[in-house]
Structure formats: C-alpha cells, structure tokens
Design a protein around this motif. Structure first.
Motif, PDB file in Angstrom:
ATOM      1  N   GLU A   1      87.370  50.689   1.464  1.00  0.00           N
ATOM      2  CA  GLU A   1      87.716  50.126   0.157  1.00  0.00           C
ATOM      3  C   GLU A   1      88.351  51.143  -0.774  1.00  0.00           C
ATOM      4  N   ASP A   2      88.166  52.447  -0.440  1.00  0.00           N
ATOM      5  CA  ASP A   2      88.711  53.477  -1.319  1.00  0.00           C
ATOM      6  C   ASP A   2      90.180  53.750  -1.039  1.00  0.00           C
ATOM      7  N   ILE A   3      90.734  53.121   0.001  1.00  0.00           N
ATOM      8  CA  ILE A   3      92.083  53.505   0.408  1.00  0.00           C
ATOM      9  C   ILE A   3      93.017  52.301   0.462  1.00  0.00           C
ATOM     10  N   VAL A   4      94.309  52.594   0.352  1.00  0.00           N
ATOM     11  CA  VAL A   4      95.323  51.532   0.411  1.00  0.00           C
ATOM     12  C   VAL A   4      96.428  51.974   1.356  1.00  0.00           C
ATOM     13  N   ARG A   5      97.155  51.015   1.889  1.00  0.00           N
ATOM     14  CA  ARG A   5      98.227  51.369   2.815  1.00  0.00           C
ATOM     15  C   ARG A   5      99.579  51.168   2.134  1.00  0.00           C
ATOM     16  N   ASP A   6     100.422  52.166   2.206  1.00  0.00           N
ATOM     17  CA  ASP A   6     101.804  51.957   1.785  1.00  0.00           C
ATOM     18  C   ASP A   6     102.703  52.227   2.984  1.00  0.00           C
ATOM     19  N   VAL A   7     104.014  52.313   2.762  1.00  0.00           N
ATOM     20  CA  VAL A   7     104.923  52.457   3.895  1.00  0.00           C
ATOM     21  C   VAL A   7     104.627  53.680   4.750  1.00  0.00           C
ATOM     22  N   GLU A   8     104.145  54.740   4.103  1.00  0.00           N
ATOM     23  CA  GLU A   8     103.886  55.963   4.865  1.00  0.00           C
ATOM     24  C   GLU A   8     102.523  55.987   5.532  1.00  0.00           C
ATOM     25  N   GLY A   9     101.709  55.015   5.216  1.00  0.00           N
ATOM     26  CA  GLY A   9     100.368  54.999   5.811  1.00  0.00           C
ATOM     27  C   GLY A   9      99.297  54.953   4.738  1.00  0.00           C
ATOM     28  N   TRP A  10      98.090  55.398   5.111  1.00  0.00           N
ATOM     29  CA  TRP A  10      96.960  55.290   4.177  1.00  0.00           C
ATOM     30  C   TRP A  10      97.007  56.348   3.085  1.00  0.00           C
ATOM     31  N   LYS A  11      96.620  55.929   1.879  1.00  0.00           N
ATOM     32  CA  LYS A  11      96.512  56.827   0.715  1.00  0.00           C
ATOM     33  C   LYS A  11      95.229  56.453  -0.022  1.00  0.00           C
ATOM     34  N   THR A  12      94.697  57.400  -0.814  1.00  0.00           N
ATOM     35  CA  THR A  12      93.602  56.993  -1.694  1.00  0.00           C
ATOM     36  C   THR A  12      94.197  56.158  -2.820  1.00  0.00           C
ATOM     37  N   ARG A  13      93.342  55.497  -3.572  1.00  0.00           N
ATOM     38  CA  ARG A  13      93.860  54.610  -4.619  1.00  0.00           C
ATOM     39  C   ARG A  13      94.702  55.365  -5.647  1.00  0.00           C
ATOM     40  N   ASP A  14      94.388  56.680  -5.840  1.00  0.00           N
ATOM     41  CA  ASP A  14      95.248  57.434  -6.760  1.00  0.00           C
ATOM     42  C   ASP A  14      96.275  58.294  -6.024  1.00  0.00           C
ATOM     43  N   GLY A  15      96.632  57.889  -4.818  1.00  0.00           N
ATOM     44  CA  GLY A  15      97.759  58.521  -4.128  1.00  0.00           C
ATOM     45  C   GLY A  15      97.423  59.747  -3.295  1.00  0.00           C
ATOM     46  N   GLY A  16      96.150  60.092  -3.172  1.00  0.00           N
ATOM     47  CA  GLY A  16      95.762  61.277  -2.407  1.00  0.00           C
ATOM     48  C   GLY A  16      95.906  61.064  -0.903  1.00  0.00           C
ATOM     49  N   ALA A  17      95.956  62.200  -0.187  1.00  0.00           N
ATOM     50  CA  ALA A  17      96.130  62.128   1.268  1.00  0.00           C
ATOM     51  C   ALA A  17      94.850  61.634   1.944  1.00  0.00           C
ATOM     52  N   VAL A  18      95.061  60.918   3.041  1.00  0.00           N
ATOM     53  CA  VAL A  18      93.933  60.392   3.812  1.00  0.00           C
ATOM     54  C   VAL A  18      94.131  60.755   5.279  1.00  0.00           C
ATOM     55  N   THR A  19      93.122  61.330   5.898  1.00  0.00           N
ATOM     56  CA  THR A  19      93.206  61.539   7.351  1.00  0.00           C
ATOM     57  C   THR A  19      92.404  60.430   8.021  1.00  0.00           C
ATOM     58  N   VAL A  20      93.070  59.823   9.014  1.00  0.00           N
ATOM     59  CA  VAL A  20      92.424  58.739   9.732  1.00  0.00           C
ATOM     60  C   VAL A  20      91.744  59.311  10.974  1.00  0.00           C
ATOM     61  N   GLY A  21      90.456  59.045  11.104  1.00  0.00           N
ATOM     62  CA  GLY A  21      89.702  59.547  12.253  1.00  0.00           C
ATOM     63  C   GLY A  21      89.469  58.450  13.262  1.00  0.00           C
ATOM     64  N   ARG A  22      88.743  58.801  14.339  1.00  0.00           N
ATOM     65  CA  ARG A  22      88.587  57.788  15.383  1.00  0.00           C
ATOM     66  C   ARG A  22      87.635  56.686  14.964  1.00  0.00           C
ATOM     67  N   SER A  23      87.717  55.616  15.717  1.00  0.00           N
ATOM     68  CA  SER A  23      86.880  54.460  15.454  1.00  0.00           C
ATOM     69  C   SER A  23      85.477  54.779  15.963  1.00  0.00           C
ATOM     70  N   GLU A  24      84.506  54.648  15.093  1.00  0.00           N
ATOM     71  CA  GLU A  24      83.127  54.961  15.472  1.00  0.00           C
ATOM     72  C   GLU A  24      82.207  53.861  14.992  1.00  0.00           C
ATOM     73  N   LYS A  25      80.999  53.875  15.507  1.00  0.00           N
ATOM     74  CA  LYS A  25      80.006  52.894  15.106  1.00  0.00           C
ATOM     75  C   LYS A  25      79.904  52.863  13.583  1.00  0.00           C
ATOM     76  N   MET A  26      79.949  51.669  13.015  1.00  0.00           N
ATOM     77  CA  MET A  26      79.859  51.560  11.563  1.00  0.00           C
ATOM     78  C   MET A  26      78.554  52.187  11.093  1.00  0.00           C
ATOM     79  N   SER A  27      78.661  53.113  10.147  1.00  0.00           N
ATOM     80  CA  SER A  27      77.440  53.709   9.623  1.00  0.00           C
ATOM     81  C   SER A  27      77.656  54.128   8.180  1.00  0.00           C
ATOM     82  N   LYS A  28      76.574  54.008   7.434  1.00  0.00           N
ATOM     83  CA  LYS A  28      76.674  54.322   6.009  1.00  0.00           C
ATOM     84  C   LYS A  28      77.074  55.774   5.809  1.00  0.00           C
ATOM     85  N   SER A  29      76.575  56.668   6.691  1.00  0.00           N
ATOM     86  CA  SER A  29      76.844  58.086   6.463  1.00  0.00           C
ATOM     87  C   SER A  29      78.331  58.386   6.582  1.00  0.00           C
TER      88      SER A  29
END
Ligand code: ANZ
Ligand code: ZN
Length: 852
Positions: A588-616
């Motif tokens: 919910e903290d991130i949005v997708r634009d043409v270049e990929g994922w960004k934080t809501r205020d435009g910060g860089a986001v690194t996408v990691g692997r898909s893992e079991k959903m966990s709060k931590s």
C-alpha cells in the motif's frame, strides 16, 4: 447492462443461506456421509490470506459433495487457548478471555463474509468450560487407563514463554512459538504415553493412502524406528554391566571405546567424589539438546579411567568416556564407539587418540590395506578384522553376531524409537487445567468427575513472569478429595495441542454431558477430507493420531485413524518491497508508474522475491480490503485458479483483477445472453445444428473435467476448464431455437459448475436464469457420455514405413474413407512421388500403411 454488484449479491445470498439454514447438517438423511474439515483457526485477531485459501478449498469440497448427494458435515470452531492471549494480557492489560472472545467475534464475522457452507450450529471454542470440562474428563480416562504418567525428566524449557515444551515443539533448538533457544531443566511433568503406540502409529501410516507421501515420511522419520541390539559390556574387575544400544552390532570388533551420557548413573556416581567429573557434566549441559546442536557441537569427552571387557574377548578392554554427544534419553544412554564407521565416533577418536580399525570394507578392497581417513565409511561391504564374521556381508554379520550375543547371554535384539512421550504440562494460565490434586498423604489424587470442570480463576495477574495460577492467592488451595486434608491443586495446564487432538470428534455431536457422542462419532468418523498446513505434519497430525488411538484404548471410540484423506495446501506469497533506507514497505505504500514501483512520494523501491505473507516483511494483503474491493467470489476464484493447491501461490494485483473481470463476464453472458433463451426446463431440440452440437460437447466435456478436477484436488485445472467453457459460450453465435436451447444449457452448466468456487455469483446468475430453487439445493449435473467421447480420431499415414502425415477422421470412418483421405494428403502424395502403389493396409482408427 447492469454490472454485477458483488457487495449486494453476497449479502443477499449469505442472508438467504442463513435464513434457510442451508448448510446445517441433518442427521437423518439416509445419504452417505462426508466429513470435510479444515484445521480450525487460532483466534489471533484477524483472518489472513492463508485462512482464505484453506477455507475456500474446504468449501469447494463441502459444496461439491453436498451437490453430489452426500450428507456433509463441515463445521468450524476455535483453537482458542495459548500463549498469545497471555502475551496480550501482559502487554495490554486485557484479560486473555476478553482478548480471545473479541478476536473470535471479529474472525467469525470475517469467515462468514467468505460465504462458507458451514454448519455454524456446531461452533465452539476450546477455551470454553463447555469444551475443556470434557477434556478434563478425557484426561482422567487416560489416567485411569495408564496412558498418562507423571515423571521427572529433562525437559525443554522455553525461557521466554516460561514454560516447558514437547520435543515436537522445539524446532532447531528453539521454541516453536517464541523462537527462543530452549534450555534443559529437570522437572516433574505430565506425559501422555505416545510411545506405547509407536509401532501402531508407524504401521498405521501404511494405510493412509490418501495422505501426502511427504507427511507420511516425516512422521515415519519422527517416530524413528531402529532395529538393533542391547549389548552387555562387563566393567573390568567387577560383575557390573554397562549396557549399550547399537544398530551396528556387526561392527563390534571395530569398537575402540565406550561412552556414556552425562546423566548416566555411572557418570553421576563418579561425580559424587570427583569435582572434575561434575565440571565436565556441567559443561555438557551447556550444549543444547537438539539433534542439530549435538551434531555440530565439538565432541567432548572425559576419560573416567574405568574400563569394560569386550563381550567376545575376556582379554580385550576398552576405556569408558563421558561424552557430550550421547543422550540419556535414547537407547540405554551408553554406546560403544566404532570410529571407522561412524563419523561422530571418528571425530572423537581422532581427538582423543583412540584406535580406528575398519571392520567393513567396500567390495573389492582388502581388509589389510583398507584405511579410513577423515571420513568414516558407512557404506556396504564385507566384514574384515572380525574373527567369526570375516567375509560376511553386513546383514549376514548382523544376524550372526546377534545369535552369538544371545547364545553367550551378552546381548539381546532390541527395537528402539526416536519418539519420546508427549510432555503435556505447561506452566501457563490460558490452557485447560490438569484435573488432579497433590496431597501429601495420598499422593496424586484425580479430581472426582462430579467436581469437573476445574475452572480457571478469572482474577489473575500478569504483571510478573511465571505461572499466574501458581501465584494466585487461593485457587490452588483445596482439600484432598480422598482424605480431606489440605492439599494443592495442580497448577500446570494442558499443552494446547491436546485441545486440537480431539476437537474433530466433538464436532460430530455436542453432547452436553459427555466428551463424545459415541453414536455420532461412529457415524461421522473418520474425517473424509482434512485440509491444512504442512507445518503440522508431525505436531498436530501425530498427536491427533495418538489421541484417537488412546481413546480407542479407553473404549471411547471405535477407530484408530482420525483422518482418512489429508491435503496440505501451499502458502500465499507476495513480492516484498524495500525503500532506499532498506526498510520493508507494504504494497500500500508504493505505486507503479511507467518506470516501475515508487514510494508514494517518488522514492526508489527495490522489489524482492515473493515470500510467504508476513507482518514482519509487510508483504501482507488484508482479505477484508480485497473483499471490499472485488467481492469475496473474486478472491475465492483467484485463490483457486492460479496454482495447484499444494503449491505456493503468488498473490498479485493483476491476478485478482483478472479474476474480477471473469466474474463480470459471467454476469454479462447470463444477464445479456446472445439470444432470447427458452424457458428453464424446456425440452431439448430434436435435431440440433452442428453449431449447437459443438457447444453441447464443450459443455458436457466441462462437466466431466470439472468433476474430475474437484475429485482429485486439482482445483486449478477445474477452473481452467471453466474458463474454456466461458470462452465457448462467449464465442457462440446462435441462429435458431435449438442453438438458443444449447446456449441456455451451456450457461446453466457454467453457473452450476462455478458454484463451489463462486457461490454468490452463481446463485445470483442461477436466479437470473429463471430458477426458483437455490443452487445450494440443486444437484450436481451429469455429463452425457455420448457428448463427451471424441467423435474424431487422429490416424497416422505411413509411406514405406515412414510417418508422412496425421489425418483427422470420423471415429467410425470406413477403410475406404481412410484410404481416400490418405491419398488426398499433399505430403503423402509427395512421398509416393508417382510410384506404383503395391499395397495399402488400413487399421481403422489407427494407421494407413502405404507400400509404393
Ligand atoms: C555402534 C555403531 C557403529 C553405531 C557404527 C553406529 C555406527 P539410530 O539409528 O538413530 O537408532 N547411539 C545409541 N544410543 C545413543 C545415545 N543415547 N546417544 C547418542 N548416540 C547413540 O542410532 C543408533 C546408533 O546411535 C547406535 O549404533 C549408536 O552407535 C548410537 F558403525 O553403535 B551405534
Ligand atoms: Zn489426601
């Protein structure tokens, strides 16, 4: 066109089902029974996607079996005792009961919003006295039947949860819940004698052919049957014996030392007047108790100076060490070490300069020249350096040495199990009180049945660590039921795995006066299909198998195996995201634009692997949000569609949107059919067009394929078949009344078959198609076999023995038709190349063979 409004329709149908009591289990139905159960949830607060997946699968089975004419039992309850409620009490000053019941209310509401076909009248929470009073009665029955025992032993102490844990609950040396490294403590505890059933639990696994093989293997390994021998070594200069347990008596001539556990009576005796021994024993205790820790810890030994005599040679003596890798709890707590063929013994021998004599040599090697370096040889081969066993294979030698030991009275055959008795005492408040009283004069006195339940006191404090029951000012002070003198109530409560070891029996019938309604249990058990996470492979699933056997021994149930079919579903995963600061970000903290994922205020986001959903890792998706946005049917559908149910599922926004579009498409096809449909129940046209026939074939093939898919737990392939049928309906261009009839049939079947997965949409569509009876009460359709068989076959054409073409022919095509079709094929003609045809052999439906 009106869009399908999931919110409104879902509410509507949930109300209708509730009002009509559509999913209540009726006992008198004269239909075959089917008991489907998902592992009941722990009321942690809110449901998560794993729950949605688990309960959706169970619901598909429940709805499907009901439609197939079974009398279905599909209940729900709450595994409600346990530590988190006490932690909440400590952190937030809320009473564990209040916290638990509030969570149950929230989660019940959430589960109801999933539209599950559950008989809610059988709901219970294990923390209710109405449940645990019966558990106490069962505890007393076990006590009476010699299935419970109080004994002092080393136990796993969880320093964070301040309680003892069973071996199964220690994972890699850490508490299963707290994650804290466990400590060893010697305490008097209550044990259930699961080891009495070791052989039976093992043998029973062979009958569970509807269980995943991996779970059976895990249980087999956990029980750990080993066949070996108890060998007597005489202590030199005395008549005392040191008994060791070995699975390799064939290697006895390779023995170079004996070793005993730090708690072995001999070590304990030596410690009394030798402080160096005491120090060494203390050092041993500091190494953990888990197998992993023992395996990796440095091997340490203390030479006691004592020696034993070899059972086959009065002139051969061996030293006795105290060693940190020998466990008191296994075998006899003593071993003989054979360094050439056991790695631990080899490490030990190298460290303490003990001889290494190979006695098994690989086939083709000579015993005189074969040596062992840094790695012990544990492979097959023939015996050497072993007197009467020289030249024998390992199995031959084993048989021979055992005969010889028994003849000399120096040993006996013995089977051992890794399985230990189940320690059920917990020094915690939020659990079922163990119904016994300790009296100085009478010892352990069971609480008389008429005094049950032993209720938990409400007024407890959580401000300091330790057991609130222990420090309660009055609760534990009672009079002995036997002599009347002041006595002390047991303050341990039951491991919560006890609660979940019989809940599935209680669901069969909730007798207010008895733990089990025998007639109902006999009628409903075993559970036909159990569904849950593989993390319970040796915990819950082994305990429940034991408990059922123990109840059988007490004469309370007739069966031994509680779960005939088991399915372990995969997890729900999600991509993980991190911000520039390396901290986890939620989707919910991130949005997708043409270049990929960004934080809501435009910060860089690194996408990691898909893992079991966990709060931590913040990669969770809240089912409530999904249901609010798309409706529950969409969530259910997507959960089932994307991967085989036993595999992990990668949750994605695209996926859920695709599922949503599908639900809208179904609604459009039904509410705006391509042509006016004949009334529901109109007779089939006498001579359907080719077009209608093709659609009917697709429809009936879908019935068969979806039925097979659900029957074999391949929900994703069932869903794929429904997509295909949807496409066929979507592409269908009706041109006469017969076509309209075929379209109605296809739509009805599409909706009918979709009901287990998308029950609300299906009901709404069924109603829109003009049906007055709910699908929940409508039987499953049958495929018309004549429409399912393929009407064409593929036939190979060979020219001079070489495959040149495959042609499609009507299944009942004649030899002449086949020949004609073969000679019309361009590739065949090219291969013949104008040569004279000498012979044509036709095997109808298979092959046309041309010799030219
Ligand atoms: C001699 C020997 C020679 C062994 C050899 C192995 C290989 P499983 O299969 O798990 O039952 N052992 C026996 N009791 C032990 C204890 N209390 N603590 C640690 N180790 C113990 O393992 C049985 C083997 O584990 C036994 O066979 C014994 O070592 C060891 F080439 O005896 B053996
Ligand atoms: Zn007494």
């Amino acid at each position: 066109m009106s869009r399908y409004n999931a919110k409104v329709a879902e509410r509507k149908w949930q109300d209708i089902w509730a009002e009509r009591d559509s999913f209540a289990t009726r006992e008198d139905e004269g239909k075959p029974k089917y008991y489907v159960l998902e592992m009941f949830p722990y009321p942690s607060g809110r449901i998560h996607m794993g729950h949605v997946r688990n309960y959706t699968m169970g619901d598909v089975v429940a709805r499907y079996k009901r439609a197939r004419g079974f009398n279905v039992l599909h209940p729900m309850g709450w595994d409600a005792f346990g530590m988190p409620a006490e932690n909440a009490a400590m952190e937030r000053k809320v009473h564990p009961a209040a916290w638990t019941y509030q969570n149950i209310d929230t989660m019940r509401g959430q589960l109801k919003s999933l539209g599950l076909a559950i008989d809610w009248s059988r709901e219970f929470a294990t923390c209710s006295p109405d449940y645990y009073r019966h558990e106490q009665a069962l505890f007393l029955a076990f006590l009476q039947n010699g299935l419970v025992e109080r004994k002092e032993s080393y136990v796993n102490w969880d320093p964070v949860d301040h309680t003892v844990l069973a071996n199964e609950q220690v994972i890699d040396g850490k508490g299963w819940r707290s994650g804290a490294p466990v400590e060893r403590r010697k305490l008097s505890q209550w044990f259930f004698k699961i080891t009495d059933f070791a052989e039976d639990l093992l043998a029973g696994l062979d009958t569970l052919d509807r269980w995943p093989e991996k779970v059976r293997i895990m249980q087999r390994n956990w029980i750990g049957r080993s066949e070996g021998a108890r060998v007597h070594f005489r202590l030199a200069g005395t008549d005392d014996l040191l008994e060791v347990y070995t699975t390799r008596p064939d290697t006895l001539f390779g023995a170079s030392f004996c070793a005993i556990a730090a708690d072995h009576p001999i070590a304990q005796r030596l410690a009394r007047d030798n402080p160096a021994v005491t120090d060494f024993i203390e050092a041993c205790k500091r190494t953990g108790t888990s197998e992993a820790e023992i395996e990796t810890a440095e091997k340490l030994g203390f030479d006691t100076g004592l020696r034993v005599v070899h059972p086959f040679d009065p002139d051969w003596t061996l030293p006795i060490y105290i060693a940190n890798f020998v466990l008191m709890e296994y075998g006899t707590g003593a071993i003989f070490g054979c360094p050439a063929h056991d790695q631990r013994d080899l490490d030990f021998a190298r460290k303490y300069g003990l001889p290494v004599t190979p006695v098994v040599v690989p086939e083709g090697e000579a015993a005189e020249s074969f040596t062992v370096g840094a790695k012990a040889y544990d492979g097959d081969g023939r015996l050497g350096n072993s007197r009467f066993m020289d030249g024998m294979t390992v199995p031959e030698a084993k048989a021979r040495v055992l005969d010889e030991l028994e003849r000399l009275g120096a040993g006996t055959r013995e089977v051992n199990y890794r399985l230990r008795d189940w320690g059920v005492s917990r020094q915690r408040y939020w659990g079922c009180p163990i119904p016994v009283i300790h009296c100085e004069a009478c010892g352990v006195v069971p609480v008389p049945r008429e005094q049950l339940p032993v209720l938990l006191p409400d007024d407890v404090t959580f401000d300091v660590p330790g057991n609130p029951l222990e420090r309660h000012p009055t609760w534990k002070h009672v009079d002995c039921p036997s002599c009347g003198k002041p006595a002390r109530r047991e303050t341990d409560t039951c491991d919560t795995f006890v609660d979940s070891s019989w809940y599935f029996l209680r669901f069969c019938g909730l007798d207010p006066d008895q733990p089990l309604d025998r007639a109902a249990v006999d009628r409903w058990m075993p559970v036909d299909q159990y569904i849950g996470g593989v993390e319970h492979a040796v915990l819950h699933l082994l305990y429940a198998r034991f408990f059922t056997r123990a109840l059988q021994k007490c004469g309370l149930v007739s069966i031994a195996e509680p779960f005939q079919g088991l399915f372990t579903q995969g997890m729900v995963n999600h991509e993980t995201y991190k911000g520039a600061d390396g901290k986890w970000l939620s989707p919910e903290d991130i949005v997708r634009d043409v270049e990929g994922w960004k934080t809501r205020d435009g910060g860089a986001v690194t996408v990691g692997r898909s893992e079991k959903m966990s709060k931590s890792k913040k990669n969770t998706v809240d089912p409530t949000d999904i249901i609010d946005t798309y409706g529950v049917d969409t969530a259910r559908w997507y959960m089932l569609s994307d991967s085989p149910p036993e595999r992990d599922l990668d949750w994605s926004e695209n996926g859920i949107e695709g599922a949503w579009r599908h639900s809208q498409r179904i609604w459009r096809l039904v509410s705006e059919p391509a042509t006016a449909l004949p009334d529901a129940g109109s007779p089939a046209p006498a001579t359907p067009s080719e077009n209608a026939l093709a659609l009917r074939r697709a429809t009936h093939k879908a019935i068969k394929a979806v039925t097979d898919g659900i029957d074999s737990f391949r929900f994703n392939t069932a869903v794929a078949q429904l997509y295909e049928l949807t496409n066929a309906v979507n592409g269908f261009k009706p041109s006469d009344e017969g076509d309209a009839w075929a379209l109605r049939e296809a739509l009805e079947i599409l909706v009918r078959l979709s009901e287990p997965m998308m029950p609300h949409l299906a009901e709404e569509a069924w109603e829109a198609l003009g049906h007055a009876t709910a699908l929940a009460e409508t039987p499953w359709p049958h495929a018309d076999e004549s429409l399912v068989v393929d009407t064409t076959v593929k036939v190979a054409v060979q020219v001079n023995g070489k495959l040149r073409a495959t042609i499609e022919l009507a299944r009942d095509a004649s030899k002449e038709d086949a020949e004609q079709a073969a000679f019309a094929d361009a590739k065949v003609l090219a291969a013949i190349d104008g040569k004279e045809i000498r012979k044509v052999i036709v095997v109808p439906g298979r092959i046309v063979n041309i010799v030219a």
